[in-house]
Design a protein around this motif. Structure first.
Motif, PDB file in Angstrom:
ATOM      1  N   ALA A  16      52.074  40.639  35.770  1.00 51.62           N
ATOM      2  CA  ALA A  16      50.848  41.277  36.257  1.00 51.62           C
ATOM      3  C   ALA A  16      49.800  41.339  35.151  1.00 51.62           C
ATOM      4  O   ALA A  16      48.596  41.349  35.425  1.00 51.62           O
ATOM      5  CB  ALA A  16      51.146  42.687  36.783  1.00 51.62           C
ATOM      6  N   PHE A  17      50.243  41.398  33.892  1.00 50.58           N
ATOM      7  CA  PHE A  17      49.306  41.289  32.766  1.00 50.58           C
ATOM      8  C   PHE A  17      48.601  39.943  32.818  1.00 50.58           C
ATOM      9  O   PHE A  17      47.378  39.855  32.657  1.00 50.58           O
ATOM     10  CB  PHE A  17      50.063  41.457  31.445  1.00 50.58           C
ATOM     11  CG  PHE A  17      49.234  41.209  30.218  1.00 50.58           C
ATOM     12  CD1 PHE A  17      48.524  42.231  29.624  1.00 50.58           C
ATOM     13  CD2 PHE A  17      49.158  39.932  29.653  1.00 50.58           C
ATOM     14  CE1 PHE A  17      47.748  42.005  28.481  1.00 50.58           C
ATOM     15  CE2 PHE A  17      48.394  39.689  28.522  1.00 50.58           C
ATOM     16  CZ  PHE A  17      47.684  40.731  27.935  1.00 50.58           C
ATOM     17  N   THR A  18      49.374  38.880  33.066  1.00 49.82           N
ATOM     18  CA  THR A  18      48.796  37.541  33.187  1.00 49.82           C
ATOM     19  C   THR A  18      47.818  37.481  34.345  1.00 49.82           C
ATOM     20  O   THR A  18      46.762  36.837  34.244  1.00 49.82           O
ATOM     21  CB  THR A  18      49.910  36.502  33.380  1.00 49.82           C
ATOM     22  OG1 THR A  18      50.815  36.580  32.281  1.00 49.82           O
ATOM     23  CG2 THR A  18      49.342  35.097  33.472  1.00 49.82           C
ATOM     24  N   TRP A  19      48.152  38.121  35.453  1.00 52.45           N
ATOM     25  CA  TRP A  19      47.222  38.200  36.585  1.00 52.45           C
ATOM     26  C   TRP A  19      45.890  38.785  36.128  1.00 52.45           C
ATOM     27  O   TRP A  19      44.820  38.242  36.457  1.00 52.45           O
ATOM     28  CB  TRP A  19      47.845  39.046  37.697  1.00 52.45           C
ATOM     29  CG  TRP A  19      46.898  39.457  38.794  1.00 52.45           C
ATOM     30  CD1 TRP A  19      45.846  38.740  39.279  1.00 52.45           C
ATOM     31  CD2 TRP A  19      46.919  40.689  39.532  1.00 52.45           C
ATOM     32  NE1 TRP A  19      45.202  39.451  40.281  1.00 52.45           N
ATOM     33  CE2 TRP A  19      45.839  40.642  40.453  1.00 52.45           C
ATOM     34  CE3 TRP A  19      47.751  41.806  39.509  1.00 52.45           C
ATOM     35  CZ2 TRP A  19      45.581  41.688  41.337  1.00 52.45           C
ATOM     36  CZ3 TRP A  19      47.491  42.844  40.397  1.00 52.45           C
ATOM     37  CH2 TRP A  19      46.411  42.782  41.294  1.00 52.45           C
ATOM     38  N   GLY A  20      45.934  39.859  35.361  1.00 55.69           N
ATOM     39  CA  GLY A  20      44.697  40.461  34.872  1.00 55.69           C
ATOM     40  C   GLY A  20      43.906  39.518  33.986  1.00 55.69           C
ATOM     41  O   GLY A  20      42.675  39.437  34.075  1.00 55.69           O
ATOM     42  N   VAL A  21      44.616  38.777  33.127  1.00 54.73           N
ATOM     43  CA  VAL A  21      43.951  37.797  32.264  1.00 54.73           C
ATOM     44  C   VAL A  21      43.267  36.732  33.111  1.00 54.73           C
ATOM     45  O   VAL A  21      42.082  36.400  32.895  1.00 54.73           O
ATOM     46  CB  VAL A  21      44.970  37.134  31.314  1.00 54.73           C
ATOM     47  CG1 VAL A  21      44.332  35.934  30.601  1.00 54.73           C
ATOM     48  CG2 VAL A  21      45.489  38.144  30.296  1.00 54.73           C
ATOM     49  N   LEU A  22      43.992  36.173  34.080  1.00 55.70           N
ATOM     50  CA  LEU A  22      43.424  35.128  34.931  1.00 55.70           C
ATOM     51  C   LEU A  22      42.228  35.652  35.718  1.00 55.70           C
ATOM     52  O   LEU A  22      41.223  34.950  35.888  1.00 55.70           O
ATOM     53  CB  LEU A  22      44.495  34.600  35.889  1.00 55.70           C
ATOM     54  CG  LEU A  22      45.702  33.906  35.240  1.00 55.70           C
ATOM     55  CD1 LEU A  22      46.735  33.532  36.300  1.00 55.70           C
ATOM     56  CD2 LEU A  22      45.266  32.676  34.455  1.00 55.70           C
ATOM     57  N   ASP A  23      42.340  36.871  36.200  1.00 51.31           N
ATOM     58  CA  ASP A  23      41.248  37.463  36.977  1.00 51.31           C
ATOM     59  C   ASP A  23      39.978  37.549  36.143  1.00 51.31           C
ATOM     60  O   ASP A  23      38.886  37.215  36.617  1.00 51.31           O
ATOM     61  CB  ASP A  23      41.664  38.858  37.472  1.00 51.31           C
ATOM     62  CG  ASP A  23      40.661  39.444  38.444  1.00 51.31           C
ATOM     63  OD1 ASP A  23      40.626  39.010  39.608  1.00 51.31           O
ATOM     64  OD2 ASP A  23      39.891  40.339  38.025  1.00 51.31           O
ATOM     65  N   ALA A  70      38.032  32.760  45.544  1.00 54.69           N
ATOM     66  CA  ALA A  70      39.200  32.549  46.407  1.00 54.69           C
ATOM     67  C   ALA A  70      40.487  32.643  45.600  1.00 54.69           C
ATOM     68  O   ALA A  70      41.498  33.191  46.064  1.00 54.69           O
ATOM     69  CB  ALA A  70      39.106  31.193  47.100  1.00 54.69           C
ATOM     70  N   ALA A  71      40.469  32.116  44.376  1.00 54.39           N
ATOM     71  CA  ALA A  71      41.643  32.189  43.512  1.00 54.39           C
ATOM     72  C   ALA A  71      41.930  33.631  43.121  1.00 54.39           C
ATOM     73  O   ALA A  71      43.092  34.072  43.114  1.00 54.39           O
ATOM     74  CB  ALA A  71      41.431  31.331  42.261  1.00 54.39           C
ATOM     75  N   ARG A  72      40.902  34.377  42.795  1.00 54.83           N
ATOM     76  CA  ARG A  72      41.088  35.790  42.449  1.00 54.83           C
ATOM     77  C   ARG A  72      41.681  36.559  43.631  1.00 54.83           C
ATOM     78  O   ARG A  72      42.594  37.382  43.456  1.00 54.83           O
ATOM     79  CB  ARG A  72      39.756  36.428  42.041  1.00 54.83           C
ATOM     80  CG  ARG A  72      39.161  35.881  40.760  1.00 54.83           C
ATOM     81  CD  ARG A  72      37.817  36.559  40.459  1.00 54.83           C
ATOM     82  NE  ARG A  72      38.008  37.980  40.146  1.00 54.83           N
ATOM     83  CZ  ARG A  72      37.034  38.878  40.161  1.00 54.83           C
ATOM     84  NH1 ARG A  72      35.801  38.514  40.515  1.00 54.83           N
ATOM     85  NH2 ARG A  72      37.283  40.141  39.840  1.00 54.83           N
ATOM     86  N   ALA A  73      41.179  36.270  44.819  1.00 61.35           N
ATOM     87  CA  ALA A  73      41.653  36.970  46.014  1.00 61.35           C
ATOM     88  C   ALA A  73      43.115  36.656  46.300  1.00 61.35           C
ATOM     89  O   ALA A  73      43.898  37.544  46.668  1.00 61.35           O
ATOM     90  CB  ALA A  73      40.787  36.608  47.215  1.00 61.35           C
ATOM     91  N   PHE A  74      43.508  35.398  46.112  1.00 60.39           N
ATOM     92  CA  PHE A  74      44.885  35.048  46.452  1.00 60.39           C
ATOM     93  C   PHE A  74      45.862  35.566  45.400  1.00 60.39           C
ATOM     94  O   PHE A  74      46.990  35.948  45.732  1.00 60.39           O
ATOM     95  CB  PHE A  74      45.050  33.539  46.627  1.00 60.39           C
ATOM     96  CG  PHE A  74      46.318  33.205  47.355  1.00 60.39           C
ATOM     97  CD1 PHE A  74      46.402  33.313  48.734  1.00 60.39           C
ATOM     98  CD2 PHE A  74      47.452  32.809  46.657  1.00 60.39           C
ATOM     99  CE1 PHE A  74      47.581  33.045  49.411  1.00 60.39           C
ATOM    100  CE2 PHE A  74      48.637  32.538  47.317  1.00 60.39           C
ATOM    101  CZ  PHE A  74      48.705  32.650  48.702  1.00 60.39           C
ATOM    102  N   LEU A  75      45.458  35.584  44.139  1.00 56.87           N
ATOM    103  CA  LEU A  75      46.297  36.208  43.120  1.00 56.87           C
ATOM    104  C   LEU A  75      46.525  37.684  43.445  1.00 56.87           C
ATOM    105  O   LEU A  75      47.641  38.201  43.314  1.00 56.87           O
ATOM    106  CB  LEU A  75      45.649  36.075  41.745  1.00 56.87           C
ATOM    107  CG  LEU A  75      45.829  34.736  41.033  1.00 56.87           C
ATOM    108  CD1 LEU A  75      44.831  34.594  39.892  1.00 56.87           C
ATOM    109  CD2 LEU A  75      47.253  34.600  40.499  1.00 56.87           C
ATOM    110  N   ALA A  76      45.456  38.355  43.890  1.00 61.89           N
ATOM    111  CA  ALA A  76      45.588  39.758  44.269  1.00 61.89           C
ATOM    112  C   ALA A  76      46.531  39.915  45.454  1.00 61.89           C
ATOM    113  O   ALA A  76      47.335  40.851  45.504  1.00 61.89           O
ATOM    114  CB  ALA A  76      44.215  40.337  44.599  1.00 61.89           C
TER     115      ALA A  76
END
Length: 355
Positions: A16-23, A70-76
């Motif tokens: 989830a840390f990586t998710w935050g970085v990507l976001d 769209a990428a941010r939304a799907f990661l979420a």
């Protein structure tokens, strides 16, 4: 606009840390992604991001705003699905943590019993039907055919061949739900994943993450490693579970250290004119990690999937990425921002041949 490659480590719910970085990187919008290599939870983040990009088209004049959103939304969506397991029951929630690559077990009696069982019985005995909710989620939510058609970023997912211990990289048409399952296959929890007659275990054993496809199959010299598995922990492990946790981290970091040694060696040989610069890439290495802030989360949290933890890690990842962009964006394409010898090799670094 700078073009970079990303290396995404596995590390359970700390993904989830990586998710935050990507976001944050997607929100910032100044970076173009050429390649992404991911292992375990890193592989899940990679395919989720790529699927989101594939859902939208570039706008006029190459504007990629809709794709990034769209990428941010799907990661979420992916991480919301993970945290939604928290409202089901502890057993399912723990299973999600294990699927994401978290080995660690808490001290609850039920988890101690599960740990003891995993040491006495194999998944072929405890899970003979090979039940894995990850398979259903991937097949339902991810369109791998659309990902394969993406011109960029190239997605590379690594798994470990059981027969040889070597890394296998899945990309293009070979990147399937089965490949991602192989990348996140913990051998004491799930049966080995079979692909084309070969059996695979978690990619963390051979590449966490695998950096060589970013070096040899991508043009950009910049590789940004999103590191969630700490190289060093200041606290000394004392309990049995803490010792096992640290052993797992050391095991999963071994392949990264080997890759760092190789990169450092090539860079030194290029600097000394001993290698042909036309044949060998002078990699510019960067790193985004949580440092002391992420170290504050014990390894046992890698298998927890409660909403509060995931949200905190996500926000920490966003903040670390924001600070990294502020400090290092101007260095992209010019120089690396990681001291490989100091941070990864220390006294293991050997002098150059003939020195």
């Amino acid at each position: 606009m700078h073009t970079i490659n990303l290396g995404l480590q596995g590390g359970g719910s700390h993904g989830a840390f990586t998710w935050g970085v990507l976001d944050m990187l997607l929100e910032d919008g100044r970076l173009s992604l050429e390649g992404i290599s991911g292992t375990s939870a890193g592989a899940m983040n990679a395919v989720a991001l790529a699927h989101g990009l594939a859902l939208a088209d570039k706008g006029k004049n190459g504007d990629d705003t809709e794709q990034r959103e769209a990428a941010r939304a799907f990661l979420a969506k992916f991480w919301t699905d993970v945290t939604s397991m928290d409202s089901v029951n502890t057993a399912q929630r723990n299973l999600w943590g294990l699927i994401l690559g978290g080995w660690q077990l808490e001290q609850a009696p039920t988890n101690i019993l599960a740990d003891a069982t995993s040491r006495l019985f194999s998944p072929y005995q405890t899970n003979p039907l090979d039940i894995n909710p990850l398979r259903a989620w991937l097949e339902r939510a991810i369109d791998f055919e659309r990902i394969a058609k993406l011109k960029s970023p190239k997605i590379f997912v690594s798994a470990t061949r059981v027969s040889s211990g070597k890394a296998e990289i899945f990309s293009g048409k070979r990147l399937t739900a089965q490949a991602v399952m192989a990348s996140a296959c913990l051998p004491m929890v799930f049966q080995a994943v079979e692909i084309d007659g070969e059996m695979y275990w978690d990619g963390g054993y051979s590449g966490n993450p695998a950096l060589h496809p970013l070096i040899y199959q991508c043009d950009s010299r910049d590789i940004v490693l999103v590191q969630i598995n700490p190289i060093k922990r200041n606290a000394h492990p004392n309990t049995a579970s803490e010792i096992m946790d640290r052993i797992t981290e050391l095991t999963f970091n071994a392949s990264l250290l080997a890759q760092m040694r190789a990169i450092d060696f090539v860079k030194r040989m290029l600097a000394q004119g001993r290698l042909d610069a036309a044949r060998y890439k002078d990699v510019l290495l960067h790193r985004i990690d949580g440092g002391e802030a992420l170290e504050a989360y014990p390894a046992s949290t890698k298998r927890q999937a409660d909403a509060a933890l995931i949200k905190n890690l996500f926000e920490l990842g966003r903040e670390c990425a924001r600070r990294w962009l502020a400090r290092n964006f101007d260095a992209l394409g010019k120089q690396g921002t990681v001291n490989i010898a100091r941070d990864y090799l220390d006294d293991m670094r050997m002098g150059s041949p003939g020195s």
